[in-house]
Design a protein around this motif. Structure first.
Motif, PDB file in Angstrom:
ATOM      1  N   VAL A 362       0.836  -1.205   0.000  1.00 23.86           N
ATOM      2  CA  VAL A 362       0.000   0.000   0.000  1.00 23.86           C
ATOM      3  C   VAL A 362       0.867   1.250   0.000  1.00 23.86           C
ATOM      4  O   VAL A 362       0.595   2.224  -0.723  1.00 23.86           O
ATOM      5  CB  VAL A 362      -0.950   0.005   1.214  1.00 23.86           C
ATOM      6  CG1 VAL A 362      -1.652   1.348   1.356  1.00 23.86           C
ATOM      7  CG2 VAL A 362      -1.987  -1.115   1.082  1.00 23.86           C
ATOM      8  N   GLN A 363       1.938   1.244   0.789  1.00 20.82           N
ATOM      9  CA  GLN A 363       2.849   2.393   0.820  1.00 20.82           C
ATOM     10  C   GLN A 363       3.504   2.597  -0.540  1.00 20.82           C
ATOM     11  O   GLN A 363       3.637   3.729  -1.018  1.00 20.82           O
ATOM     12  CB  GLN A 363       3.915   2.174   1.902  1.00 20.82           C
ATOM     13  CG  GLN A 363       3.360   2.236   3.316  1.00 20.82           C
ATOM     14  CD  GLN A 363       4.368   1.790   4.358  1.00 20.82           C
ATOM     15  OE1 GLN A 363       5.388   1.174   4.034  1.00 20.82           O
ATOM     16  NE2 GLN A 363       4.085   2.102   5.616  1.00 20.82           N
ATOM     17  N   ARG A 364       3.901   1.503  -1.164  1.00 21.49           N
ATOM     18  CA  ARG A 364       4.495   1.589  -2.495  1.00 21.49           C
ATOM     19  C   ARG A 364       3.489   2.118  -3.501  1.00 21.49           C
ATOM     20  O   ARG A 364       3.817   2.938  -4.375  1.00 21.49           O
ATOM     21  CB  ARG A 364       4.985   0.195  -2.920  1.00 21.49           C
ATOM     22  CG  ARG A 364       5.653   0.143  -4.287  1.00 21.49           C
ATOM     23  CD  ARG A 364       6.999   0.845  -4.302  1.00 21.49           C
ATOM     24  NE  ARG A 364       7.617   0.801  -5.607  1.00 21.49           N
ATOM     25  CZ  ARG A 364       8.443  -0.166  -6.004  1.00 21.49           C
ATOM     26  NH1 ARG A 364       8.720  -1.159  -5.179  1.00 21.49           N
ATOM     27  NH2 ARG A 364       8.982  -0.134  -7.195  1.00 21.49           N
ATOM     28  N   ARG A 365       2.251   1.671  -3.372  1.00 19.94           N
ATOM     29  CA  ARG A 365       1.182   2.123  -4.273  1.00 19.94           C
ATOM     30  C   ARG A 365       0.905   3.605  -4.090  1.00 19.94           C
ATOM     31  O   ARG A 365       0.652   4.334  -5.056  1.00 19.94           O
ATOM     32  CB  ARG A 365      -0.078   1.312  -4.002  1.00 19.94           C
ATOM     33  CG  ARG A 365      -1.231   1.565  -4.955  1.00 19.94           C
ATOM     34  CD  ARG A 365      -2.428   0.749  -4.532  1.00 19.94           C
ATOM     35  NE  ARG A 365      -2.955   1.199  -3.248  1.00 19.94           N
ATOM     36  CZ  ARG A 365      -3.553   0.404  -2.378  1.00 19.94           C
ATOM     37  NH1 ARG A 365      -3.681  -0.887  -2.619  1.00 19.94           N
ATOM     38  NH2 ARG A 365      -4.017   0.893  -1.242  1.00 19.94           N
ATOM     39  N   ASN A 366       0.943   4.077  -2.845  1.00 20.05           N
ATOM     40  CA  ASN A 366       0.697   5.495  -2.583  1.00 20.05           C
ATOM     41  C   ASN A 366       1.781   6.376  -3.183  1.00 20.05           C
ATOM     42  O   ASN A 366       1.518   7.511  -3.596  1.00 20.05           O
ATOM     43  CB  ASN A 366       0.613   5.733  -1.069  1.00 20.05           C
ATOM     44  CG  ASN A 366      -0.646   5.131  -0.452  1.00 20.05           C
ATOM     45  OD1 ASN A 366      -1.617   4.859  -1.168  1.00 20.05           O
ATOM     46  ND2 ASN A 366      -0.626   4.910   0.844  1.00 20.05           N
ATOM     47  N   ILE A 367       3.007   5.849  -3.222  1.00 18.79           N
ATOM     48  CA  ILE A 367       4.123   6.622  -3.773  1.00 18.79           C
ATOM     49  C   ILE A 367       4.110   6.605  -5.305  1.00 18.79           C
ATOM     50  O   ILE A 367       4.205   7.638  -5.967  1.00 18.79           O
ATOM     51  CB  ILE A 367       5.471   6.080  -3.248  1.00 18.79           C
ATOM     52  CG1 ILE A 367       5.568   6.291  -1.737  1.00 18.79           C
ATOM     53  CG2 ILE A 367       6.643   6.749  -3.962  1.00 18.79           C
ATOM     54  CD1 ILE A 367       6.747   5.597  -1.103  1.00 18.79           C
ATOM     55  N   SER A 368       3.982   5.402  -5.874  1.00 18.22           N
ATOM     56  CA  SER A 368       4.080   5.246  -7.334  1.00 18.22           C
ATOM     57  C   SER A 368       2.724   5.166  -8.015  1.00 18.22           C
ATOM     58  O   SER A 368       2.666   5.081  -9.236  1.00 18.22           O
ATOM     59  CB  SER A 368       4.891   3.979  -7.658  1.00 18.22           C
ATOM     60  OG  SER A 368       6.160   4.029  -7.074  1.00 18.22           O
TER      61      SER A 368
END
Length: 434
Positions: A362-368
């Motif tokens: 989820v954190q990766r998705r929020n960034i990219s």
């Protein structure tokens, strides 16, 4: 307005001071309990209607080109309305001491959870499968049982078979007898079909089968094939939340106690005596949870029976708060999944590792934000998996990638390392080969 306000305040104060347990007359006590529960139901309906009305107002304003009500977060959450986390209650404070993470690993199960993803602007689902030695990310178009089955087998297309186990599953899935009969009479039995072949047979011989029943047939036949194939080891137990797509895939299912607690954290009683009942129950809930934790380290048959009896007492005792009592009845119906640990103490009581792995995605998705192609999604999943696996195996991801790119070959394959570490740790029941 000024005259009715004090009266309303007085009624609220009076209402919050009522405790049916203090009423000696049984008939009167039951009447008061009935009225208090009616107030809870009406209060809950009012909240739902207010929220729905506000959503409709916001949508109406949006269509007019205006803005809806601003989403201003409160400074502090009150009660259980927004804070559904159970970490504070679940954890027992202990003195911190750093030690080897892999010293006492028991590799004996798979933990699984799902989180949303976007591929080329279309909603997808990322499945996370993990145990103490690895974490794997696999993104699929859907989050249904067939998609999870593909993930467990690491395939893009399923295979199907009609056998005795298929029909056992179909009975569990409540397929009408007439369709069971036609499957047995019209389609080849004990034959492995590809996805295209099996769908063609269903189109030809069971064309009137509804979409829902067709899905049930596909699920049962695919699960039956998974259990009779020998290419990969069968996963005996999944540790997960109560989502329906995880059920029937493995011989046993262990439900997460932390997820179960969230159902109770979502209750928002209005009456003071009901809030007290909920608080007291949650205290007992986490005391019982800690007893299960202790049992995992020191199990015995006598203690197992004692904990089963205590489970029934905890979740069958009537509190008088109907919403809480109904929630307890639903939990009691899951006794076999929640107390699987009593038969197999090596199983964990929660799937937090999968939840934490999902949070990383989820954190990766929020960034990219998202990937745009299938190839990009696959690459994303692979690298997320490699980062997680090397971390669990205490290998530098940078050194691992340098070794692979330069083809030096100093670092063995991750599969070899995982198998080596597995041999050094005691296996539990769910990882023992057939």
């Amino acid at each position: 307005m000024t005259q009715t306000a004090p009266a309303e305040k007085l009624m609220t104060v009076l209402l919050q001071s009522i405790d049916p347990k203090e009423i000696a007359d049984e008939s009167l006590r039951q009447t008061i309990e009935l009225l208090l529960n009616l107030i809870e139901q009406l209060n809950s309906k009012v909240k739902d209607l207010v929220e729905e009305n506000q959503k409709l107002r916001d949508e109406n304003n949006r269509l007019k080109g205006e803005q809806g009500k601003p989403d201003i977060k409160a400074n502090k959450n009150i009660g259980f309305q927004n804070d559904h986390s159970s970490e504070k209650e679940r954890k027992v404070p202990t003195k911190h001491s750093k030690s080897s993470k892999n010293a006492t690993i028991k590799v004996d199960r798979e933990e699984i959870d799902q989180t949303g993803a976007r591929v080329g602007g279309v909603n997808h689902t990322t499945n996370i499968i993990c145990n103490p030695l690895y974490t794997v990310y696999l993104t699929t178009k859907n989050k249904d049982r067939l998609s999870v089955l593909k993930v467990l087998q690491n395939v893009t297309a399923l295979e199907f078979i009609l056998n005795e186990f298929t029909y056992e599953l179909l009975d569990t899935l409540n397929l009408p007898t007439k369709w069971n009969k036609q499957l047995k009479e019209l389609l080849p039995q004990e034959t492995v079909f590809t996805e295209i072949e099996f769908n063609a047979l269903l189109d030809e011989y069971l064309s009137k089968l509804s979409f829902q029943y067709r899905t049930r047939v596909q699920e049962a036949a695919a699960i039956a094939f998974y259990h009779q194939q020998t290419n990969i080891p069968l996963i005996k137990a999944l540790v997960c939340d109560d989502a329906p797509q995880f059920k029937l895939l493995t011989a046993d299912l262990a439900l997460c106690w932390v997820h179960e607690a969230r159902h109770y954290k979502k209750l928002s009683p209005f009456v003071a005596c009901h809030r007290q009942s909920l608080d007291e129950f949650l205290d007992d809930f986490w005391k019982y949870y800690r007893k299960l934790l202790a049992y995992r380290d020191f199990s015995s048959q006598d203690k197992s029976w004692e904990l089963r009896e205590e489970f029934w007492t905890l979740f069958s005792t009537v509190s008088g708060y109907e919403q809480l009592d109904e929630r307890k009845r639903l939990t009691a119906a899951k006794i076999s999944e929640l107390l699987l640990v009593l038969d197999h103490p090596e199983l964990p009581l929660h799937n937090n590792p999968a939840e934490l792995a999902a949070r990383t995605m989820v954190q990766r998705r929020n960034i990219s934000y998202a990937t745009q192609t299938t190839e990009g999604t696959k690459a994303w999943d692979i690298f997320m998996s490699l980062v997680s696996i090397t971390r669990k195996l205490e290998i530098s991801f940078f050194e691992y990638m340098r070794d692979r790119i330069s083809q030096i070959g100093n670092i063995p394959s991750l599969r070899t390392i995982i198998r080596g570490k597995s041999v050094l740790n005691p296996f539990g029941w769910s990882w023992m080969p057939e």
